[in-house]
Design an enzyme around this catalytic site. Structure first.
Site, PDB file in Angstrom:
ATOM      1  N   CYS A   1      10.304 -10.912 -34.745  1.00  0.00           N
ATOM      2  CA  CYS A   1      10.871 -12.136 -35.315  1.00  0.00           C
ATOM      3  C   CYS A   1      10.770 -13.213 -34.236  1.00  0.00           C
ATOM      4  O   CYS A   1       9.887 -13.136 -33.375  1.00  0.00           O
ATOM      5  CB  CYS A   1      12.308 -11.906 -35.786  1.00  0.00           C
ATOM      6  SG  CYS A   1      13.470 -11.520 -34.449  1.00  0.00           S
ATOM      7  N   ARG A   2      11.671 -14.170 -34.228  1.00  0.00           N
ATOM      8  CA  ARG A   2      11.593 -15.252 -33.247  1.00  0.00           C
ATOM      9  C   ARG A   2      12.044 -14.784 -31.863  1.00  0.00           C
ATOM     10  O   ARG A   2      11.368 -15.026 -30.869  1.00  0.00           O
ATOM     11  CB  ARG A   2      12.425 -16.455 -33.700  1.00  0.00           C
ATOM     12  CG  ARG A   2      12.260 -17.682 -32.808  1.00  0.00           C
ATOM     13  CD  ARG A   2      12.951 -18.902 -33.376  1.00  0.00           C
ATOM     14  NE  ARG A   2      14.393 -18.728 -33.483  1.00  0.00           N
ATOM     15  CZ  ARG A   2      15.247 -18.951 -32.491  1.00  0.00           C
ATOM     16  NH1 ARG A   2      14.832 -19.362 -31.320  1.00  0.00           N
ATOM     17  NH2 ARG A   2      16.548 -18.771 -32.680  1.00  0.00           N
TER      18      ARG A   2
END
Length: 98
Positions: free
Chosen positions: A64-65
């Site tokens: 993810c981020r």
């Protein structure tokens, strides 16, 4: 299974290794920048397991981020019987710093 560092993943991608990669960010985030793989946002993951079921016994790298959402995805996937899930530590942000 142990998580994976941005350095290790970058090395494997640059080595043209065939990898199973799952991006659990939102679609718009994936469209902005990504390192490849399938995009299944975390919120939709429980309803879309059939799309990734073929990875159940294979190494699956989730990102993810920053690594938080993918950490949650890893736990969920392990509960669903996925046996070799690895979270990308520091997420795509850490990867892009390499």
């Amino acid at each position: 299974m142990d998580d994976i560092t941005p350095q290790d993943l970058k090395s494997r991608i640059e080595g043209s290794e065939s990898l199973n990669i799952l991006d659990v960010r939102e679609t718009w985030e994936h469209e902005e920048k990504n390192i490849g793989g399938e995009n299944v946002p975390l919120g939709t993951l429980p309803h879309r397991l059939g799309e990734i079921d073929h990875w159940k016994e294979e190494e699956l790298i989730v990102y993810c981020r920053t690594g938080n959402r993918s950490g949650n995805a890893k736990k969920f996937l392990e509960q669903q019987g996925f046996t070799k899930v690895r979270n990308l530590l520091e997420g795509i942000e850490g990867y892009l710093k390499q």
